[in-house]
Scaffold this motif. Structure first.
Motif, short mmCIF file in Angstrom:
data_model
loop_
_atom_site.label_atom_id
_atom_site.label_comp_id
_atom_site.label_asym_id
_atom_site.label_seq_id
_atom_site.Cartn_x
_atom_site.Cartn_y
_atom_site.Cartn_z
N ASP A 1 26.55 20.97 41.66
CA ASP A 1 26.19 21.64 40.40
C ASP A 1 27.16 22.77 40.09
O ASP A 1 27.59 22.95 38.94
N GLU A 2 27.54 23.53 41.10
CA GLU A 2 28.48 24.63 40.89
C GLU A 2 29.85 24.10 40.47
O GLU A 2 30.52 24.68 39.61
N ALA A 3 30.28 22.99 41.06
CA ALA A 3 31.58 22.40 40.68
C ALA A 3 31.55 21.91 39.24
O ALA A 3 32.52 22.08 38.48
N LEU A 4 30.46 21.29 38.82
CA LEU A 4 30.36 20.80 37.45
C LEU A 4 30.29 21.95 36.46
O LEU A 4 30.83 21.86 35.35
N ARG A 5 29.62 23.03 36.82
CA ARG A 5 29.60 24.21 35.93
C ARG A 5 31.01 24.79 35.77
O ARG A 5 31.41 25.18 34.67
N ALA A 6 31.75 24.84 36.85
CA ALA A 6 33.13 25.32 36.76
C ALA A 6 33.97 24.42 35.87
O ALA A 6 34.80 24.89 35.08
N LEU A 7 33.76 23.12 35.96
CA LEU A 7 34.48 22.18 35.10
C LEU A 7 34.17 22.43 33.64
O LEU A 7 35.07 22.47 32.79
N ALA A 8 32.88 22.60 33.32
CA ALA A 8 32.50 22.83 31.93
C ALA A 8 33.10 24.14 31.41
O ALA A 8 33.62 24.20 30.29
N SER A 9 33.07 25.18 32.22
CA SER A 9 33.57 26.48 31.78
C SER A 9 35.06 26.43 31.51
O SER A 9 35.55 26.87 30.46
N ARG A 10 35.83 25.87 32.45
CA ARG A 10 37.28 25.84 32.29
C ARG A 10 37.72 24.86 31.21
O ARG A 10 38.70 25.11 30.50
N ALA A 11 37.03 23.75 31.07
CA ALA A 11 37.37 22.81 30.01
C ALA A 11 37.12 23.43 28.64
O ALA A 11 37.91 23.25 27.70
N ALA A 12 36.02 24.16 28.50
CA ALA A 12 35.73 24.83 27.22
C ALA A 12 36.80 25.86 26.89
O ALA A 12 37.24 25.98 25.73
#
Length: 888
Positions: free
Chosen positions: A521-532
């Motif tokens: 979950d933490e890895a996917l949140r980081a992906l969403a934040s950096r992609a945005a």
């Protein structure tokens, strides 16, 4: 890259290969089915090699008692097999012998249980890594990648397979081919199987249709390997011209509307030639700067990919040179180009694109696709790409030219004509490097006009009396145009470099953030934040868990609507992009990309398409790189979890094995004593003396109590492994608990002295009396087992009112516990260095009971000799558990 210049990547690869340790060469004799002659061909070649002076050793050959195979083994040194069932290759003996060439038959074979490797191909790879040349045989149906194809064609599931990488790493593959009719004749003649097996094979696997399909697979695999060897040879030799025995097609796509027709023609040509093909988009400055041209070019590249091409984008300025170098690098001999008709006026001596490609690559076969004629889209400039100059840039350009004019007028008597020309060139140069391209062109025209109006005779007119000034004006115009073009390229390169730096920084930051994540979950949140952040768009991310999508995070306006969720689910379940800009559910608001690694899917990332500019290949590359980074981290986390689970399972199995080994003796001993005494009493009855009868009854009772304690320990251990050892707290009197435990042990202590030291005032303790009593019994039993018979075991109760803790102590005068063993003595199945019997469970239960009460168990050396075991417990029980109220 200039002609004749070595490729740095090839030089680096060659240097690495030279530094790598020498590995043996692997040669595979590949056949379509059993009986085509793979083993015989390998043995014939080995006989030739031995006659040529090579040290040949037969590691293992499956001759199946065939005379033609046995005759070919004669004369070759054979390595004795390892005595297993069935006998296997003796890998250690082969490594010790270190022959120049080792023969190992049937690469896909599964080794006997107990072998170092489960598969024979793993033995072969170890031999090769040790520097030994290995020849082996393989049937095409055993290749992993064609396993499902073979099952579909023949209806037979092949269980033994070899990974494709083994064939990819082979130095040579020799195809052993035999027509199906000849193979069937050999089969009927009994040269392949026995009579019974032959009958089954003829009606099963060895049908002619199956053999034809397998033969085609073998031929294709061998041909593909030859093609790879050709490419490897060209890379090693740094060969520039295209050299291929089969057609390979390259189509050059661009922004012209005619390019779509070129792509379709290339697709038909590749299909007719049964050839692989690639589509190349060269992003020249025109394509990069014109938004509409870039969009059209990307659409044409996507069309080629949809038709089956492998697309690639390269940024360059030399379009024909890039096409030729790309064709040579990938060994593509057929190039499809658009033969566009000339539109309007152009330099008559300027060669067309196809003429330049033909000049630079004379070995290429060119296919020119004529256009159907000019189109409105191609003839008119792009309204978006030719955006007008901002008014402030035009004003700035006018001011620069006016400044140059003013300086020229003020210095009329001081400045020469060349000085005034340099003033205007400086103004135009500043405008070219600082302002819009249209403003720079306006500055150039204004500079020529001002130079003519103010500084050439007749003054203050646009008439040119001296023709020499025409050359001056032409020179100023050409220099201005060149400077403006150069400035535009410099700005474009600066913008591209800035964009790449921003992308590199985004990837670096994302990579550092992924290093510290602790869960999916933490890895996917980081992906969403950096992609945005990178796309400046709204992003949502979901996790795929047990076949369901679980929303994790959203940046900006979320996409988690009922209308969007089916699109996200499709992307996650199929492992392919879906949504806006794709061929699947294109009316969705977002583009949905799966987060996956090697077909293992972890989730899906959704990007709101509005304003994200997802057609930009740089953004696509950045987004895909982020997805790859995140998926690799998730895959590593999954592997770590699986490894931890496997370790836990192995530990549980070890505990169970140790439990059975340890407890079996402790169960048999009291049972044997009880059975012996009970049998004697039952058989002899009143003939047993009364004193002896009472003694035997006491032994039965003592051994029964011993069994009871052992079973209680086993029960507690089971609850401990299951995580269910939770105390039920009640207020207990510590002296009473000690008294009950000592009383239980006095019945089995055979008169040994047990001494209690406790204050008269009751000490209240919140505890589970049953568990704490069992812990004390285990400590007392352990002390009785180690202490000398004449020495008492002392049990004491102490209270530290300031710390609100109670200390229960069991002391003995035994050999004590060495300091190196004090931490380990409380582990499950641990036993001290002094043999004393026992299953190694009692002290583990003591520590577990102390921990669930919020305390600790430890052992110390006792002054004067012996051991001192302590249970240090909080008065109110462990934190987090309800402490019972004190009842009056």
């Amino acid at each position: 890259m200039s002609e004749g210049r070595p490729d740095p990547e090839r030089l680096l690869a060659a240097a690495k290969a030279a530094d790598a340790p020498r590995r043996g060469r692997l040669k595979i004799f590949l056949g379509a089915a059993a009986g085509v002659g793979k083993t015989c061909s390998m043995l014939d070649a080995a006989q030739d090699a031995q006659r040529g002076g090579r040290d040949v050793l037969v590691g293992l050959v499956e001759h199946h008692e065939r005379a033609e195979t046995l005759s070919r083994v004669t004369g070759l040194t054979t390595l004795p097999r390892r005595p297993t069932t069935p006998p296997e290759l003796d890998l250690d003996a082969a490594l010790a012998a270190r022959p120049s060439l080792l023969l190992v038959d049937e690469l896909a074979h599964t080794n006997a249980p107990g072998s170092r490797h489960p598969k024979r191909w793993q033995d072969v790879m170890e031999l090769r890594d040790a520097g030994i040349d290995v020849w082996t045989t393989l049937n095409v149906q055993h290749i992993e990648s064609v396993n499902d194809v073979v099952q579909r064609l023949t209806g037979v599931v092949v269980r033994e397979t070899v990974p494709d990488r083994v064939l990819d790493e082979a130095d040579e593959i020799e195809l052993v081919d035999l027509p199906p009719d000849e193979l069937l004749e050999r089969l009927r003649a009994g040269k392949v199987y026995g009579a019974d097996a032959t009958r089954r094979a003829l009606v099963g696997f060895f049908r002619k249709g199956n053999l034809l399909a397998l033969r085609e697979l073998a031929l294709r695999r061998a041909a593909a390997r030859v093609g790879e060897q050709v490419d490897d040879w060209r890379d090693a030799a740094a060969t520039q011209p295209v050299w291929t025995a089969a057609d390979r097609v390259l189509v050059a796509v661009g922004p012209s509307p005619h390019s779509a027709r070129v792509v379709r023609v290339a697709a038909r040509l590749a299909r007719a030639l049964d050839a692989p093909w690639r589509a190349l988009l060269v992003r020249t400055p025109t394509v990069r700067e014109d938004d509409e041209a870039r969009a059209r070019a990307l659409a044409h590249l996507r069309l080629a990919e949809q038709l089956g091409a492998q697309g690639e984008i390269i940024e360059a300025e030399d379009l024909p040179g890039t096409i030729v170098s790309y064709a040579r690098r990938h060994n593509l001999n057929t190039v499809v180009l658009g033969a566009t008709q000339r539109q309007g006026w152009s330099w008559p001596w300027r060669p067309s694109l196809s003429e330049e490609v033909a000049r630079l690559g004379p070995e290429l076969v060119l296919h020119g696709v004529p256009s159907a004629g000019p189109t409105a889209a191609s003839a008119s400039p792009s309204p978006r790409g030719r955006a007008p100059a901002p008014p402030q840039d035009l004003l700035s350009a006018s001011a620069a030219v006016a400044l140059a004019t003013g300086l020229g007028v003020l210095g009329r008597g001081l400045l020469s004509e060349s000085d005034r020309v340099m003033l205007f060139l400086a103004a135009v140069g500043w405008a070219a490097f600082s302002l819009h391209r249209a403003a720079a062109a306006f500055a150039a025209v204004a500079a020529i006009a001002a130079l003519n109006f103010f500084f050439t005779e007749p003054y203050y007119t646009f008439w040119v009396a001296d023709s020499r000034y025409l050359l001056t004006f032409l020179g100023v115009g050409l220099i201005s145009a060149g400077v403006a073009n150069l400035a535009g390229r410099v700005r474009a390169r600066a913008a591209e470099a800035e964009g790449r730096a921003a992308q590199a920084q985004a990837l670096y930051t994302f990579g550092r953030e992924l290093v510290s994540v602790t869960g999916p979950d933490e890895a996917l949140r980081a992906l969403a934040s950096r992609a945005a952040d990178a796309l400046s768009a709204a992003v949502s991310v979901w996790r795929l868990q047990d076949g369901e999508l679980q929303w994790i995070a959203s940046i900006g306006r979320p996409l988690d609507g009922e209308a969007e969720r089916p699109t996200a689910w499709w992307a996650a379940s199929h492992g392919a992009p879906a949504g806006a800009g794709t061929g699947t559910l294109p009316n969705a608001e977002g583009l949905y990309l799966p987060v996956q690694h090697n077909n293992e899917r972890f989730g899906v990332l959704g990007v709101r398409a509005a304003g994200a500019d997802l057609d930009d290949p740089d953004r696509q590359h950045l987004l895909q790189t982020m997805l790859d980074q995140c998926s690799q981290v998730l895959a590593r986390q999954r592997l770590a979890e699986e490894a931890a689970a496997s370790s836990r399972a192995a530990e549980i199995e070890r505990v169970r094995s140790n439990l059975l080994a340890s407890v079996s003796h402790d169960l048999r001993t009291p049972l044997a004593a009880i059975t012996g005494s009970a049998t004697t009493l039952a058989e002899l009855g009143d003939r047993v003396p009364s004193e002896r009868r009472l003694e035997m009854l006491g032994e039965i009772a003592a051994e029964a109590l011993r069994l009871e304690r052992l079973l209680e320990n086993l029960l507690h251990l089971t609850r401990l492994d299951a995580g269910a050892l939770t105390p039920r707290l009640e207020w207990e009197v510590a002296q009473d608990l000690v008294g009950v435990a000592v009383g239980r042990m006095r019945r089995v202590s055979q008169g040994r002295a047990l001494v209690i030291h406790a204050p008269e005032e009751p000490i209240m303790l919140a505890a589970d009396g049953r568990l704490l009593e069992q812990a004390l019994v285990n400590l007392i039993e352990n002390a009785l087992r180690h202490a000398p018979g004449e020495q008492p075991v002392e049990v004491s109760v102490e209270v530290d009112e300031a710390a609100e803790r109670v200390r229960l102590t069991v002391c003995d005068r035994g050999p004590g516990v060495p300091e190196s063993e004090r931490a380990r003595v409380f582990e499950t199945f641990a036993r001290g260095s002094t043999p004393s019997g026992g299953a190694g469970l009692g002290l583990a239960i003591v520590r577990a009971v102390a921990q669930v009460h919020g305390g600790e168990a430890r052992v110390e050396a006792r002054e004067g000799g012996g051991a001192r075991f302590l249970l240090d417990l909080p008065v109110g029980g462990p934190e987090g558990l309800h402490t019972p109220e004190v009842t009056p």
